[in-house]
Scaffold this motif. Structure first.
Motif, PDB file in Angstrom:
ATOM      1  N   ASP A 235       9.223   0.869  -7.112  1.00 35.84           N
ATOM      2  CA  ASP A 235       9.355   0.950  -5.494  1.00 35.84           C
ATOM      3  C   ASP A 235       8.797   2.157  -4.935  1.00 35.84           C
ATOM      4  O   ASP A 235       9.293   2.749  -4.215  1.00 35.84           O
ATOM      5  CB  ASP A 235      10.994   0.964  -5.237  1.00 35.84           C
ATOM      6  CG  ASP A 235      11.447   0.479  -3.938  1.00 35.84           C
ATOM      7  OD1 ASP A 235      10.559  -0.016  -3.318  1.00 35.84           O
ATOM      8  OD2 ASP A 235      12.657   1.022  -3.670  1.00 35.84           O
TER       9      ASP A 235
ATOM     10  N   VAL B 147       6.109   4.679  -3.080  1.00 32.78           N
ATOM     11  CA  VAL B 147       5.319   4.795  -1.751  1.00 32.78           C
ATOM     12  C   VAL B 147       4.238   5.378  -2.194  1.00 32.78           C
ATOM     13  O   VAL B 147       4.462   6.616  -2.567  1.00 32.78           O
ATOM     14  CB  VAL B 147       5.961   5.260  -0.646  1.00 32.78           C
ATOM     15  CG1 VAL B 147       4.962   5.450   0.622  1.00 32.78           C
ATOM     16  CG2 VAL B 147       7.125   4.220  -0.318  1.00 32.78           C
TER      17      VAL B 147
ATOM     18  N   ARG C 238      13.304   6.465  -2.230  1.00 33.91           N
ATOM     19  CA  ARG C 238      12.144   5.904  -2.918  1.00 33.91           C
ATOM     20  C   ARG C 238      11.486   7.224  -3.142  1.00 33.91           C
ATOM     21  O   ARG C 238      11.251   7.873  -2.514  1.00 33.91           O
ATOM     22  CB  ARG C 238      11.379   4.863  -2.073  1.00 33.91           C
ATOM     23  CG  ARG C 238      12.281   3.645  -1.550  1.00 33.91           C
ATOM     24  CD  ARG C 238      11.319   2.821  -0.689  1.00 33.91           C
ATOM     25  NE  ARG C 238      10.179   2.137  -1.174  1.00 33.91           N
ATOM     26  CZ  ARG C 238       9.312   1.527  -0.590  1.00 33.91           C
ATOM     27  NH1 ARG C 238       9.473   1.338   0.650  1.00 33.91           N
ATOM     28  NH2 ARG C 238       8.344   0.919  -1.257  1.00 33.91           N
TER      29      ARG C 238
ATOM     30  N   GLU D  78       4.488  -0.316  -7.370  1.00 42.02           N
ATOM     31  CA  GLU D  78       5.612  -0.928  -6.843  1.00 42.02           C
ATOM     32  C   GLU D  78       6.452  -1.431  -7.655  1.00 42.02           C
ATOM     33  O   GLU D  78       7.744  -1.459  -7.288  1.00 42.02           O
ATOM     34  CB  GLU D  78       5.059  -2.050  -6.154  1.00 42.02           C
ATOM     35  CG  GLU D  78       4.257  -1.956  -4.884  1.00 42.02           C
ATOM     36  CD  GLU D  78       3.142  -3.063  -4.091  1.00 42.02           C
ATOM     37  OE1 GLU D  78       3.115  -3.984  -4.929  1.00 42.02           O
ATOM     38  OE2 GLU D  78       2.432  -2.717  -3.455  1.00 42.02           O
ATOM     39  N   ARG D  79       6.392  -1.584  -8.862  1.00 43.22           N
ATOM     40  CA  ARG D  79       7.354  -1.629  -9.795  1.00 43.22           C
ATOM     41  C   ARG D  79       8.436  -0.690  -9.912  1.00 43.22           C
ATOM     42  O   ARG D  79       9.636  -1.004 -10.230  1.00 43.22           O
ATOM     43  CB  ARG D  79       6.870  -1.980 -11.441  1.00 43.22           C
ATOM     44  CG  ARG D  79       7.834  -2.340 -12.353  1.00 43.22           C
ATOM     45  CD  ARG D  79       7.048  -2.761 -13.667  1.00 43.22           C
ATOM     46  NE  ARG D  79       6.571  -1.641 -14.322  1.00 43.22           N
ATOM     47  CZ  ARG D  79       7.212  -0.802 -15.270  1.00 43.22           C
ATOM     48  NH1 ARG D  79       8.659  -1.283 -15.411  1.00 43.22           N
ATOM     49  NH2 ARG D  79       6.820   0.270 -15.825  1.00 43.22           N
TER      50      ARG D  79
ATOM     51  N   MET E  73      -1.536  -0.542  -7.680  1.00 42.68           N
ATOM     52  CA  MET E  73      -0.338  -0.687  -6.911  1.00 42.68           C
ATOM     53  C   MET E  73       0.600  -1.520  -7.312  1.00 42.68           C
ATOM     54  O   MET E  73       2.058  -1.303  -7.215  1.00 42.68           O
ATOM     55  CB  MET E  73      -0.710  -1.135  -5.346  1.00 42.68           C
ATOM     56  CG  MET E  73      -1.302  -0.112  -4.355  1.00 42.68           C
ATOM     57  SD  MET E  73      -0.234   1.471  -4.196  1.00 42.68           S
ATOM     58  CE  MET E  73       1.100   0.527  -3.292  1.00 42.68           C
TER      59      MET E  73
END
Length: 164
Positions: free
Chosen positions: A69, A71, A36, A66-67, A62
């Protein structure tokens, strides 16, 4: 290697680390998220205007991060307790890591430590393979925003799609 500003350069392996993230001693680091992209957002101090706005902006972004993936890890030399209070006051739900023992050790390894003994305002994007994909040093009084991060994540996503 670092760039002329001292910040780690793209193409270099990202130094591994874990740092305290919670009062119960849980530690978090980029190596816990293999495959990731990881964004390291180094910042000078909790409860300062620019830092508060910067971290709140990242929290608001966020869903977009998050789209991909991705962190996101915030890092400063403040304590876990300070981070917890700061996160609660600003609605921050991503991990804020305490680079306190020894003070600024991780920031130093990334070239993001200042003579004032605090983290610089710096961003580092680590690709899914653990290599620095992008780094940016911002003036201390300037919120670097999220556009540079999203540009890099777009590029990493495009590269991944071409490779598959």
């Amino acid at each position: 290697m670092t760039d002329p500003n001292g910040l780690i350069r793209p193409g270099r392996p990202a130094p591994g680390f874990t740092l305290p993230a919670t009062p119960d001693g849980r530690e978090v680091g980029p190596g816990q998220f293999p495959g990731r992209p990881v964004v390291l957002a180094f910042y000078p101090a909790d409860f300062t205007p620019v830092c508060g706005d910067q971290m709140a902006l990242y929290q608001a972004a966020m869903p977009e991060l998050e789209r991909y993936d991705t962190v996101l890890l915030g890092i400063s030399v403040d304590s876990v307790d300070s981070h917890q209070a700061f996160a609660e006051s600003r609605g921050i739900r991503f991990p804020l890591l305490a680079d306190v023992e020894p003070k600024g050790e991780v920031a130093r390894r990334y070239g993001a430590y200042t003579p004032q003994e605090q983290a610089a305002r710096a961003l580092v994007v680590i690709d899914p393979a653990g290599t620095v994909a992008w780094s940016h040093l911002s003036p201390m009084d300037v919120n670097p925003g999220v556009d540079g991060i999203l540009d890099v994540l777009d590029r990493l996503d495009a590269d991944r799609q071409v490779a598959t």
